[in-house]
Write an enzyme that holds these catalytic residues in place. Structure first.
Site, PDB file in Angstrom:
ATOM      1  N   ASP A  49      11.677   3.986   5.989  1.00  7.17           N
ATOM      2  CA  ASP A  49      10.355   3.367   5.930  1.00  7.17           C
ATOM      3  C   ASP A  49      10.487   1.854   6.125  1.00  7.17           C
ATOM      4  O   ASP A  49      11.352   1.402   6.874  1.00  7.17           O
ATOM      5  CB  ASP A  49       9.698   3.715   4.589  1.00  7.17           C
ATOM      6  CG  ASP A  49       8.184   3.846   4.685  1.00  7.17           C
ATOM      7  OD1 ASP A  49       7.520   2.835   4.980  1.00  7.17           O
ATOM      8  OD2 ASP A  49       7.679   4.963   4.473  1.00  7.17           O
ATOM      9  N   HIS A  82       4.459  -0.408   2.390  1.00 12.09           N
ATOM     10  CA  HIS A  82       4.423   1.025   2.676  1.00 12.09           C
ATOM     11  C   HIS A  82       5.657   1.743   2.120  1.00 12.09           C
ATOM     12  O   HIS A  82       5.559   2.795   1.488  1.00 12.09           O
ATOM     13  CB  HIS A  82       4.317   1.200   4.198  1.00 12.09           C
ATOM     14  CG  HIS A  82       4.021   2.591   4.652  1.00 12.09           C
ATOM     15  ND1 HIS A  82       5.007   3.525   4.860  1.00 12.09           N
ATOM     16  CD2 HIS A  82       2.847   3.186   4.994  1.00 12.09           C
ATOM     17  CE1 HIS A  82       4.461   4.651   5.299  1.00 12.09           C
ATOM     18  NE2 HIS A  82       3.154   4.476   5.382  1.00 12.09           N
ATOM     19  N   SER A  94       1.139   9.639   5.203  1.00 10.31           N
ATOM     20  CA  SER A  94       2.304   8.898   4.688  1.00 10.31           C
ATOM     21  C   SER A  94       2.478   9.097   3.195  1.00 10.31           C
ATOM     22  O   SER A  94       3.601   9.093   2.684  1.00 10.31           O
ATOM     23  CB  SER A  94       2.126   7.393   4.949  1.00 10.31           C
ATOM     24  OG  SER A  94       2.498   7.037   6.246  1.00 10.31           O
TER      25      SER A  94
END
Length: 775
Positions: free
Chosen positions: A140, A213, A549
């Site tokens: 990520d 994220h 996600s």
């Protein structure tokens, strides 16, 4: 790379000839035969450099190699012209030259909603010791290691099997890792080869997360228990990941310009070599054949090494054929909503209340007064840009002191609020477009703002138009109601969640299942505001985000728990347990609804259904798959032996595959038949499946059949009698259909199920039938 979408099945170089000149350079990933290195070269790298020099049109002064790969993939990546790539593909020992794709991110009540409670004396958390000693690798944007979600209090030593490292860099000392975060690496060579040297004032050349994220997804998978946790006062309570004691390894592959295949493949290679048990990947791109898909290739290599790979389905919903990461050896996860939301209603001047959602946490608008309301698209200038509240599109003279209705699209939802705020607006109503439907996502806005569905947006525009013609000009306010729990119905399929059918392998149902992905609370870094905007200086230890996600790491964490409880299970066995125990009814006892329409959802929306962790721990039967089964599948999908070797690193013999019959006979839990009518009146398809008993020794499973409406499904035998745990038995499913009246180019899809039960376990499999009338 959008050109891939329409010409994915053409050769690599026909694609390139349409998009770049023969001399322009771009990054390619080169697959070689692992045993083909000539003995004159001391290392593979020397061989790779020599191969590059032999095809180069100019003198090479230094190595052009970006990454070398030797675990899930044998080969290297380099920047080449199309002409050089074409020459290299014909070189001895080279199997394939694959153009790089640039991927994008698919962007806490969920453990409780899933039935994972710390107080349980038995169950998945207890049986797996909360995932202790299992390692989840998260590919990520990196990680913010100081967050309490990653503390190592009470954890034992780092697992002996672990071979990874904590890569130190500026602002990220080796001490950033601990017994929880046991590894951290970053991969930027591919990114910088294409984009030039990174701007280190904007992002960290280290495993540190400058986006948020990666920190968020890592803590969903394996965050520790943290109390109190909230975002701007919303979702107060205990934050926890799925596998709170599992170890984490962060592999930073995503940067400001995206996530580059050459870096992603290097991270796969490293993660498997380091000793991860699970790989979590909330990243995706356009669908291409598996032999051109670096994620599919890396995931196959990982699976072949016993590593479970889960990936996000994508946020391209609610349209069909939008699902990504569709290889059958990947668990593809769509997104659902949990039983919590954040209501923020619009009160119009005519007294009407319009439902909306928001996690705005600043000074609220006054409930007792109404503010002037305008639709940005009506305010002169470039109506289209203004309607979307794009940067510089709003006239402060028209906006100052007013609530502005903006349409969703082009720029981010939070950025629209920033545009309104800069222009002097006091609030924003964000309206979905027709494609978005009624699905709502709550955002941490920088001014009082709420999101409303497409039909509500239309209603507000009509009110603005009619009120503007009357003596009472349009007015409104926004009423923020905080956090609401025990919402019904739940779960629902999130509007944005990508949908099937599978665009590359229609006979493999995708997504596999759904998990919580709407308005999920998880850890968040310092120096990134909750809206993600550069101008947002607010700080929060947790943030609420939505996307597949967020759904993907839920399944990654659950896979770690299952692997801890059942160390002998393969990645396919874990996937089978999750699929056959998934459920399709909501908390009202009805079929889950599709958030975008309010109607019942289908298997093309949710796959097998919503994940059910406690039942997955004891599924009764599993559908297992080995590497040779996947080779048979690829053979029956008409892949060439060279294509198959690119994916699997194995020399394939497709003569064995003929015994499997067709690609739909891959031993997955679902059964999907696609019939092209061509004037035929009756058609049939059979599926052979093999199940393994993981329940109790002496057990008899009987089948119940719910055929797709108007179709005939039979199962032979109707009973499976097992004498011992580990025993495998086969059964055959036959689907018979009669032609339907369809217009040329159209299709219909119907679904049913078969269920095996021994009185204790229910092992459910979707049966999906698509009828197509060719053009």
């Amino acid at each position: 790379m959008a050109a891939f979408r329409c010409i994915a099945l053409l050769s690599t170089y026909l694609f390139l000839s349409l998009t770049i000149s023969a001399t322009d350079q771009t990054t390619f990933i080169v697959r070689v035969q692992h045993d083909a290195k000539p003995s004159v070269f001391p290392t593979h790298t020397h061989w790779y450099d020599s191969s590059l020099a032999s095809v180069s049109d100019h003198q090479i002064l230094s190595s052009r190699i970006i990454h070398t790969y030797d675990t899930v993939f044998h080969g290297f990546s380099a920047k080449l012209s199309a002409l050089e790539a074409s020459k290299l593909e014909s070189a001895s020992g080279v199997l394939s030259v694959i153009p790089e794709q640039v991927r994008q991110l698919h962007t806490t009540r969920s453990p409780e909603f899933l039935g994972l409670k710390t107080s349980d004396s038995a169950g998945l958390l207890k049986e797996s010791d909360f995932g202790s000693d299992l390692v989840i690798g998260v590919l990520d944007t990196g990680i913010w290691p100081e967050r309490q979600s990653f503390n190592d209090r009470g954890l034992g030593p780092v697992p002996v099997k672990w071979r990874g490292t904590c890569v130190a860099a500026a602002g990220f000392p080796a001490s950033s890792c601990n017994r929880k975060l046991i590894g951290a690496k970053y991969f930027s060579a591919g990114y910088e080869t294409t984009n030039g040297k990174m701007n280190e004032t904007l992002e960290h050349r280290s495993p540190r997360d400058s986006d948020g994220h990666g920190t968020h997804t890592a803590s969903i998978a394996a965050g520790r228990y943290v109390f109190p946790a909230s975002t701007l006062g919303y979702a107060r309570g205990v934050a926890a990941g799925m596998a709170p004691k599992a170890r984490l390894a962060a592999y930073k592959v995503c940067w400001n310009a995206g996530c580059f295949d050459s870096d992603i493949l290097a991270a796969f290679d490293s993660a498997v070599s380091d000793g991860v048990d699970v790989i979590s990947l909330s990243v995706g791109g356009v669908v291409v054949p598996y032999y051109l898909d670096a994620i599919a290739i890396g995931a196959y290599g990982a699976s072949d090494h016993g590593v479970f790979v889960s990936a996000s389905a994508g946020n391209g919903g609610p349209g069909g054929l939008t699902v990504t990461n569709i290889a059958p050896w990947v668990t593809t996860v769509g997104a659902g909503a949990i039983d919590r939301d954040f209501p923020a209603d619009v009160k119009l001047g005519n007294g009407k209340l319009i439902p909306g959602v928001s996690v705005y946490g600043g000074p609220a608008l006054a409930h007792h007064r109404l503010y002037p309301l305008i639709y940005a698209g009506n305010e002169g200038g470039d109506g289209y840009s203004a309607s979307l509240c794009l940067e510089g599109s709003l006239d402060p003279n028209s906006v100052k002191g007013k609530i502005v209705l903006c349409d969703r699209g082009i720029n981010s939802r939070a950025a629209k609020g920033e545009v309104v705020k800069k222009a002097g607006g006091v609030g924003m109503i964000l309206a979905n477009g027709v494609f978005d439907g009624e699905g709502l996502v709550a955002d941490c806005h920088v001014l009082p703002a709420t999101s409303v569905g497409a039909s509500s947006g239309d209603e507000i525009r009509r009110y603005i138009t009619s009120a503007s013609r009357s003596k009472s000009p349009p007015k409104a306010t926004i009423i923020f109601k905080g956090t609401r729990i025990n919402v019904r119905p739940a779960p629902v399929v999130a509007s944005f969640s990508a949908r099937g059918p599978n665009p590359e392998s229609p006979e493999i149902l995708k997504p596999d299942l759904i998990a919580p992905g709407l308005n999920i609370l998880a850890a968040w870094p310092d120096k990134v505001g909750p809206s993600g905007l550069a101008s947002d200086n607010r700080k929060t230890e947790f943030n609420i985000l939505s996307g597949t996600s967020m759904a993907c790491p839920h399944v990654s964490g659950l896979a770690a728990l299952l692997k801890a409880a059942h160390p002998e299970w393969s990645p396919a066995a874990i996937k089978s347990a999750l699929i056959t125990t998934a459920y399709t009814v909501d908390n009202r006892g009805e079929t889950m609804i599709d958030e975008s329409t309010g109607n019942s959802s289908t298997v093309l929306d949710f796959g097998a259904g919503h994940v059910h962790p406690q039942k997955a721990m004891d599924p009764g039967l599993i559908y297992d798959i080995n590497s040779y089964d996947y080779i048979d599948f690829l053979c029956n999908s008409n892949y060439t032996t060279k294509n198959i070797e690119v994916i699997t690193r194995k020399h394939s013999d497709c003569s064995r595959a003929r015994k499997a019959g067709h690609s739909g006979n891959l031993n997955v839990p679902s059964m999907t038949a696609v019939f092209q009518q061509y004037g035929k009146q009756k058609m049939s398809r059979h599926f052979i499946r093999r199940v393994t008993n993981v329940g109790v020794g002496n057990s008899v499973y009987s089948v119940s059949i719910r055929p797709p409406r108007g179709m005939n499904v039979t199962v032979e035998p109707m009973q499976l009698a097992f004498r011992r745990v580990g025993q495998k038995l086969n059964f055959l499913v036959r689907v018979k259909v009669a032609a339907r009246k369809l217009s040329p180019g159209s299709s219909i899809t119907k679904s049913g199920s078969i269920e095996w039960s021994d009185g204790k376990h229910i092992v459910s499999s979707p049966v999906v039938v698509t009828m197509q009338e060719p053009l």
